[in-house]
Each structure stands twice: as structure tokens, then as C-alpha cells.
Write a protein that holds these residues in place. Structure first.
Motif, PDB file in Angstrom:
ATOM      1  N   HIS A   1      34.261  43.366  23.000  1.00 10.81           N
ATOM      2  CA  HIS A   1      33.155  42.459  23.318  1.00 10.81           C
ATOM      3  C   HIS A   1      33.372  41.719  24.639  1.00 10.81           C
ATOM      4  N   GLY A   2      34.457  42.058  25.352  1.00 15.98           N
ATOM      5  CA  GLY A   2      34.738  41.416  26.626  1.00 15.98           C
ATOM      6  C   GLY A   2      35.448  40.083  26.517  1.00 15.98           C
TER       7      GLY A   2
ATOM      8  N   ALA B   1      33.143  44.548  29.269  1.00 19.77           N
ATOM      9  CA  ALA B   1      33.198  43.812  30.534  1.00 19.77           C
ATOM     10  C   ALA B   1      33.481  42.340  30.246  1.00 19.77           C
TER      11      ALA B   1
ATOM     12  N   ALA C   1      33.248  39.779  32.370  1.00 18.57           N
ATOM     13  CA  ALA C   1      32.358  38.848  33.080  1.00 18.57           C
ATOM     14  C   ALA C   1      31.166  39.624  33.616  1.00 18.57           C
ATOM     15  N   ARG C   2      30.084  38.921  33.835  1.00 18.07           N
ATOM     16  CA  ARG C   2      28.881  39.563  34.362  1.00 18.07           C
ATOM     17  C   ARG C   2      29.182  40.177  35.721  1.00 18.07           C
ATOM     18  N   GLY C   3      28.797  41.432  35.898  1.00 18.19           N
ATOM     19  CA  GLY C   3      29.036  42.132  37.152  1.00 18.19           C
ATOM     20  C   GLY C   3      30.335  42.896  37.195  1.00 18.19           C
ATOM     21  N   ASP C   4      31.274  42.599  36.264  1.00 17.47           N
ATOM     22  CA  ASP C   4      32.543  43.317  36.214  1.00 17.47           C
ATOM     23  C   ASP C   4      32.399  44.594  35.397  1.00 17.47           C
TER      24      ASP C   4
ATOM     25  N   ALA D   1      28.697  50.686  36.080  1.00 16.82           N
ATOM     26  CA  ALA D   1      29.440  49.419  36.105  1.00 16.82           C
ATOM     27  C   ALA D   1      30.505  49.443  37.200  1.00 16.82           C
TER      28      ALA D   1
ATOM     29  N   ASP E   1      31.315  46.744  40.371  1.00 21.62           N
ATOM     30  CA  ASP E   1      32.482  45.876  40.188  1.00 21.62           C
ATOM     31  C   ASP E   1      32.965  45.336  41.533  1.00 21.62           C
TER      32      ASP E   1
END
Length: 199
Positions: free
Chosen positions: A77-78, A117, A119-122, A151, A155
Motif C-alpha cells: 500500500h506504499g 508507490a 509518495a505521489r509521483g514516485d 510510473a 519517477d
């Protein structure tokens, strides 16, 4: 007769071979408990269970038999582990240690779940620390996944790596006998040298 003392290498001048005894004693059959083992996730852990397999290869392409891999990762779940209670509750340790000296092919084999992921964008990733003979300091790298192309393309860290070298940070998905694994070799030198990060 010379009276000059003969100086030899001391433990502070190299990271090995003491780490096998001190950092992964159970794997090397020493009578001490390991803080972390090659198992990140038990059967209770949520997510896609995977096996991370690879070798550390020297400049000639030969597997190194005394390297130590440490990983840290988020869960499916990151989320990163924050407490011992988290580990007990979820069956997910968030970290592992594995030496290359006990496998017949000098591989590291880590049982885990594919991370989400963090964090957002990672992109989903696994952070890696490498320790081995001849290194005065440990090295840092990352593992990304070849089935996360979109993704990976976004990154921010991976995009700072020159395009022609990004593939050295990408693990290849394989399915054998219904078991999902990702292959990731760490190359110390040469044209295909793995990208190491300056952290």
C-alpha cells in the motif's frame, strides 16, 4: 634487520568480512539471532508475493561470494514500517538482509511483496544498500520494476539518471512454476555498471 613495523589492514579500512558474522549470523549458521533475515513478508502480508533474485557481479562478470544486500521498502500500500507492532500485526518487516555466500550460485534471494508507490509521483521501488569486500563505504542503489513503465517514466529520481543507464536499475519480471520473481543483478564495473546513488 629492519625495525619498521609491518602494518596490516584494520577493520576500519574495509567493510568485510565481518558483516557476515555480525549482520546475518543466522544465514551463515552462527549461533546468534539476525535482526533482519532474507524474508521481508510472511504469508500473512498483504499484496503480491514476489521473490527478488540476483547476483553481485565483479568487473569480470563473476559473482561475488561475500557481498551483503540490505533492502528497505514500502508495503503493498506504499506504507513504511514504523514500529515493531506494525511488523507483528501485518507480517511485513519492511527490511531484509541477505548474504551471497550461502547460495550455490552466490545469489541473494529475498522473499517479499511488491511495494506500492510511497509518495505521489514516485514509482514503486526497493532501496538497496550493498556491502562487500574491497569497499571502504557501502553503496546505495534502487530497484524499479519493468512492469511499471508509466510510473517509472514519471519517477523524479529515475528521470535524473541518463536514459541509456536507467535499465541498470530495472528488475525483470519472471514467472516460474506460478511463482513471480524479479531478477536484478548488481554490476560493480564495466559498460553495464549499475547506477549507484550519492546519498
Amino acid at each position: 634487520m629492519s625495525t619498521t613495523p609491518e602494518f596490516k589492514q584494520t577493520p576500519s579500512q574495509t567493510v568485510g568480512p565481518y558483516f557476515a558474522y555480525g549482520l546475518s549470523p543466522e544465514q551463515y549458521l552462527y549461533d546468534f539471532k539476525s535482526a533482519f533475515t532474507p524474508v521481508v513478508a510472511t504469508e500473512r502480508a498483504e499484496g503480491e508475493h514476489i521473490r527478488l533474485i540476483g547476483q553481485v557481479l565483479d568487473g569480470a562478470g563473476n559473482p561475488v561470494n561475500d557481498a551483503l544486500i540490505e533492502i528497505v521498502q514500502a508495503d503493498a500500500h506504499g506504507r513504511y514500517v514504523e514500529t515493531a507492532e506494525d511488523i507483528e500485526r501485518t507480517g511485513f518487516a519492511g527490511a531484509a538482509r541477505c548474504g551471497t555466500g550461502t547460495d550455490a550460485e552466490n545469489r541473494f534471494i529475498i522473499e517479499t511483496v511488491k511495494p506500492g508507490a510511497a509518495a505521489r509521483g514516485d514509482a514503486p521501488r526497493i532501496d538497496v544498500i550493498l556491502t562487500m569486500r574491497g569497499l571502504l563505504n557501502h553503496l546505495f542503489t534502487r530497484i524499479y520494476f519493468d512492469d511499471e513503465a508509466a510510473a517509472n517514466a514519471a519517477d523524479p529520481v529515475l528521470q535524473q539518471v541518463p536514459a541509456e543507464r536507467r535499465h541498470t536499475l530495472i528488475a525483470r519480471r519472471e514467472v516460474n512454476g506460478g511463482r513471480v520473481s524479479y531478477r536484478f543483478d548488481i554490476r560493480m564495473q564495466g559498460d553495464e555498471e549499475t547506477v549507484f546513488l550519492d546519498l
